[in-house]
Scaffold this motif. Structure first.
Motif, PDB file in Angstrom:
ATOM      1  N   LYS A  14     128.850 -25.611  50.779  1.00  0.00           N
ATOM      2  CA  LYS A  14     129.474 -24.387  50.286  1.00  0.00           C
ATOM      3  C   LYS A  14     128.466 -23.406  49.693  1.00  0.00           C
ATOM      4  CE  LYS A  14     134.131 -26.171  49.440  1.00  0.00           C
ATOM      5  NZ  LYS A  14     135.189 -26.442  48.436  1.00  0.00           N
ATOM      6  N   ARG A  15     127.498 -23.914  48.923  1.00  0.00           N
ATOM      7  CA  ARG A  15     126.568 -23.017  48.249  1.00  0.00           C
ATOM      8  C   ARG A  15     125.542 -22.412  49.199  1.00  0.00           C
ATOM      9  NH1 ARG A  15     125.663 -26.746  42.941  1.00  0.00           N
ATOM     10  NH2 ARG A  15     125.830 -28.316  44.574  1.00  0.00           N
ATOM     11  N   LEU A  16     125.141 -23.174  50.202  1.00  0.00           N
ATOM     12  CA  LEU A  16     124.166 -22.688  51.178  1.00  0.00           C
ATOM     13  C   LEU A  16     124.590 -23.187  52.554  1.00  0.00           C
ATOM     14  CD1 LEU A  16     121.595 -20.997  51.263  1.00  0.00           C
ATOM     15  CD2 LEU A  16     120.276 -23.095  50.985  1.00  0.00           C
ATOM     16  N   PRO A  17     125.442 -22.425  53.257  1.00  0.00           N
ATOM     17  CA  PRO A  17     126.000 -22.880  54.538  1.00  0.00           C
ATOM     18  C   PRO A  17     124.923 -23.286  55.540  1.00  0.00           C
ATOM     19  CG  PRO A  17     127.124 -20.908  53.772  1.00  0.00           C
ATOM     20  CD  PRO A  17     125.949 -21.114  52.852  1.00  0.00           C
ATOM     21  N   LYS A  18     125.180 -24.414  56.216  1.00  0.00           N
ATOM     22  CA  LYS A  18     124.305 -24.947  57.266  1.00  0.00           C
ATOM     23  C   LYS A  18     122.869 -25.171  56.776  1.00  0.00           C
ATOM     24  CE  LYS A  18     126.953 -22.950  61.102  1.00  0.00           C
ATOM     25  NZ  LYS A  18     126.901 -22.123  62.321  1.00  0.00           N
ATOM     26  N   LYS A  19     122.718 -25.510  55.501  1.00  0.00           N
ATOM     27  CA  LYS A  19     121.365 -25.619  54.955  1.00  0.00           C
ATOM     28  C   LYS A  19     120.554 -26.730  55.618  1.00  0.00           C
ATOM     29  CE  LYS A  19     122.383 -28.629  50.981  1.00  0.00           C
ATOM     30  NZ  LYS A  19     122.376 -28.708  49.505  1.00  0.00           N
ATOM     31  N   ASN A  20     121.213 -27.793  56.069  1.00  0.00           N
ATOM     32  CA  ASN A  20     120.463 -28.923  56.620  1.00  0.00           C
ATOM     33  C   ASN A  20     119.750 -28.589  57.932  1.00  0.00           C
ATOM     34  OD1 ASN A  20     120.905 -30.954  54.636  1.00  0.00           O
ATOM     35  ND2 ASN A  20     123.024 -31.129  55.344  1.00  0.00           N
ATOM     36  N   ILE A  21     120.196 -27.532  58.616  1.00  0.00           N
ATOM     37  CA  ILE A  21     119.513 -27.120  59.851  1.00  0.00           C
ATOM     38  C   ILE A  21     118.892 -25.729  59.720  1.00  0.00           C
ATOM     39  CG2 ILE A  21     120.774 -28.633  61.418  1.00  0.00           C
ATOM     40  CD1 ILE A  21     122.643 -26.352  62.058  1.00  0.00           C
ATOM     41  N   LYS A  22     118.949 -25.175  58.526  1.00  0.00           N
ATOM     42  CA  LYS A  22     118.291 -23.893  58.272  1.00  0.00           C
ATOM     43  C   LYS A  22     116.782 -24.093  58.401  1.00  0.00           C
ATOM     44  CE  LYS A  22     117.973 -20.386  54.582  1.00  0.00           C
ATOM     45  NZ  LYS A  22     118.417 -19.204  55.345  1.00  0.00           N
ATOM     46  N   ARG A  23     116.104 -23.152  59.007  1.00  0.00           N
ATOM     47  CA  ARG A  23     114.679 -23.320  59.270  1.00  0.00           C
ATOM     48  C   ARG A  23     113.857 -23.036  58.011  1.00  0.00           C
ATOM     49  NH1 ARG A  23     113.748 -24.340  64.477  1.00  0.00           N
ATOM     50  NH2 ARG A  23     111.502 -23.940  64.354  1.00  0.00           N
ATOM     51  N   LEU A  24     112.951 -23.953  57.737  1.00  0.00           N
ATOM     52  CA  LEU A  24     112.034 -23.831  56.610  1.00  0.00           C
ATOM     53  C   LEU A  24     110.608 -23.987  57.129  1.00  0.00           C
ATOM     54  CD1 LEU A  24     111.449 -23.774  53.494  1.00  0.00           C
ATOM     55  CD2 LEU A  24     111.560 -26.275  53.589  1.00  0.00           C
ATOM     56  N   HIS A  25     109.815 -22.962  57.000  1.00  0.00           N
ATOM     57  CA  HIS A  25     108.417 -22.993  57.429  1.00  0.00           C
ATOM     58  C   HIS A  25     108.288 -23.501  58.872  1.00  0.00           C
ATOM     59  CE1 HIS A  25     104.294 -22.349  56.373  1.00  0.00           C
ATOM     60  NE2 HIS A  25     103.929 -23.591  56.611  1.00  0.00           N
ATOM     61  N   GLY A  26     109.184 -22.999  59.732  1.00  0.00           N
ATOM     62  CA  GLY A  26     109.094 -23.283  61.155  1.00  0.00           C
ATOM     63  C   GLY A  26     109.857 -24.492  61.653  1.00  0.00           C
ATOM     64  N   LYS A  27     110.516 -25.226  60.743  1.00  0.00           N
ATOM     65  CA  LYS A  27     111.254 -26.423  61.167  1.00  0.00           C
ATOM     66  C   LYS A  27     112.633 -26.440  60.518  1.00  0.00           C
ATOM     67  CE  LYS A  27     107.023 -29.236  60.904  1.00  0.00           C
ATOM     68  NZ  LYS A  27     106.412 -30.408  60.222  1.00  0.00           N
ATOM     69  N   PRO A  28     113.633 -27.049  61.194  1.00  0.00           N
ATOM     70  CA  PRO A  28     114.911 -27.262  60.524  1.00  0.00           C
ATOM     71  C   PRO A  28     114.692 -28.122  59.280  1.00  0.00           C
ATOM     72  CG  PRO A  28     115.081 -27.741  62.873  1.00  0.00           C
ATOM     73  CD  PRO A  28     113.620 -27.571  62.571  1.00  0.00           C
ATOM     74  N   LEU A  29     115.417 -27.828  58.216  1.00  0.00           N
ATOM     75  CA  LEU A  29     115.230 -28.536  56.949  1.00  0.00           C
ATOM     76  C   LEU A  29     115.255 -30.056  57.133  1.00  0.00           C
ATOM     77  CD1 LEU A  29     114.952 -28.314  53.858  1.00  0.00           C
ATOM     78  CD2 LEU A  29     117.451 -28.330  53.732  1.00  0.00           C
ATOM     79  N   ILE A  30     116.173 -30.538  57.940  1.00  0.00           N
ATOM     80  CA  ILE A  30     116.329 -31.984  58.113  1.00  0.00           C
ATOM     81  C   ILE A  30     115.091 -32.628  58.740  1.00  0.00           C
ATOM     82  CG2 ILE A  30     117.427 -31.901  60.393  1.00  0.00           C
ATOM     83  CD1 ILE A  30     119.306 -34.099  59.374  1.00  0.00           C
TER      84      ILE A  30
END
Length: 233
Positions: A14-30
Motif C-alpha cells: 500500500k505505501r509503495l505499490p509494486k515496490k518488490n519489482i521497482k527498479r533500484l540502481h538498474g535491477k528490480p528490488l527483489i
C-alpha cells in the motif's frame, strides 16, 4: 548444514505499490536479495515466496526458484513472514526434502549483500548457534526517547541521571535492521518465531548497509548509496 533461503515478496504494497519489482540502481528490488544468497555453499535453495505472477517471473529470471504461488490467505496485509516460512518449509517436507536452517532475506534491505550473508552464516557456525539475526547501531540513543501524553508534557521525559550526560557518554544501543534472519528449523517450529529465546547471536552490520525500504524516500537514499559505492569500486 543445509539452508533454505526464502525471499518473501507479496504483490500488494500500500505505501509503495509494486515496490518488490521497482527498479533500484538498474535491477528490480527483489534481485538484490536473490543475489545476496547466490553462490554460498551452505544455501541449498534460494526461493521466492510470492502470490504475484509478475514477481515470480522476475524472480526466476534473477536466478531464484519459485516452486509455488503463495495462497491468498498468506498474502494479505495481515499475513506474517512466519506463516509464509512455515508454508514453504511444509511444502518441501511434503516433497521429502528437509532443511537444518531457514534464512529469511527481505527484499526491502537491498544493500545487504552476499558478503553479509556469508558473514552471518560463518558466525552461526562459529558460535554453534541456533539463530543469528542482523542488527545495526542506533543512530540516536533510546535513552533520550520516550512516549508523550496527549497534552505533550515532557515532565519526566528523560531520567534525572541522564539530563546532563553527553551523547558520547551514553552506552551503545543496537536495533534489528531486518536484513538477515537465520534460524534452526526445529526451533523455529517450536517457538513459532525466527527470533529465538536462547542460543541466538547478533550479526552487526553498518548503518549504510541497513537501509530498509518502505517509502519513496528510502528508494532515493538506497540509490544514492549504491551510486556512491559504484564510484569507489
Amino acid at each position: 548444514m543445509k539452508i533454505l533461503a526464502i525471499v518473501p515478496a507479496r504483490g500488494g504494497s500500500k505505501r509503495l505499490p509494486k515496490k518488490n519489482i521497482k527498479r533500484l540502481h538498474g535491477k528490480p528490488l527483489i534481485q538484490w536479495a536473490i543475489e545476496s544468497a547466490s553462490d554460498i555453499a551452505e544455501i541449498s535453495r534460494v526461493i521466492v515466496s510470492t502470490d504475484c505472477p509478475d514477481i515470480a517471473d522476475i524472480a526466476t529470471q534473477a536466478g531464484a526458484e519459485v516452486p509455488f504461488l503463495r495462497p491468498e490467505e498468506l498474502a494479505s496485509d495481515t499475513s506474517s513472514s512466519t506463516d509464509a516460512i512455515k508454508h514453504a518449509l511444509r511444502y518441501y517436507e511434503a516433497q521429502g526434502e528437509h532443511f537444518d536452517y531457514v534464512l529469511l532475506l527481505q527484499p526491502t534491505s537491498p544493500i545487504r549483500n552476499a558478503q553479509h550473508t556469508r558473514g552471518a552464516i560463518e558466525l552461526l557456525k562459529e558460535k554453534q548457534a541456533d539463530a543469528v539475526v542482523s542488527v545495526c547501531e542506533c543512530n540516536h540513543s533510546p535513552l533520550w526517547s520516550n512516549t508523550l501524553p496527549d497534552d505533550q508534557s515532557m515532565d519526566g521525559f528523560i531520567r534525572p541521571e541522564l539530563k546532563n550526560t553527553r551523547s558520547q557518554d551514553l552506552p551503545d544501543y543496537f536495533r534489528l535492521n531486518g536484513a538477515i534472519y537465520i534460524t534452526k528449523v526445529s526451533r523455529f517450529f517450536d517457538e513459532h518465531s525466527l527470533f529465538l529465546s536462547s542460543n541466538i547471536y547478533a550479526y552487526v552490520m553498518d548503518g549504510e548497509s541497513s537501509v530498509d525500504i518502505d517509502h519513496e524516500l528510502d528508494f532515493l537514499f538506497a540509490e544514492t548509496i549504491l551510486k556512491y559505492k559504484d564510484s569507489y569500486e
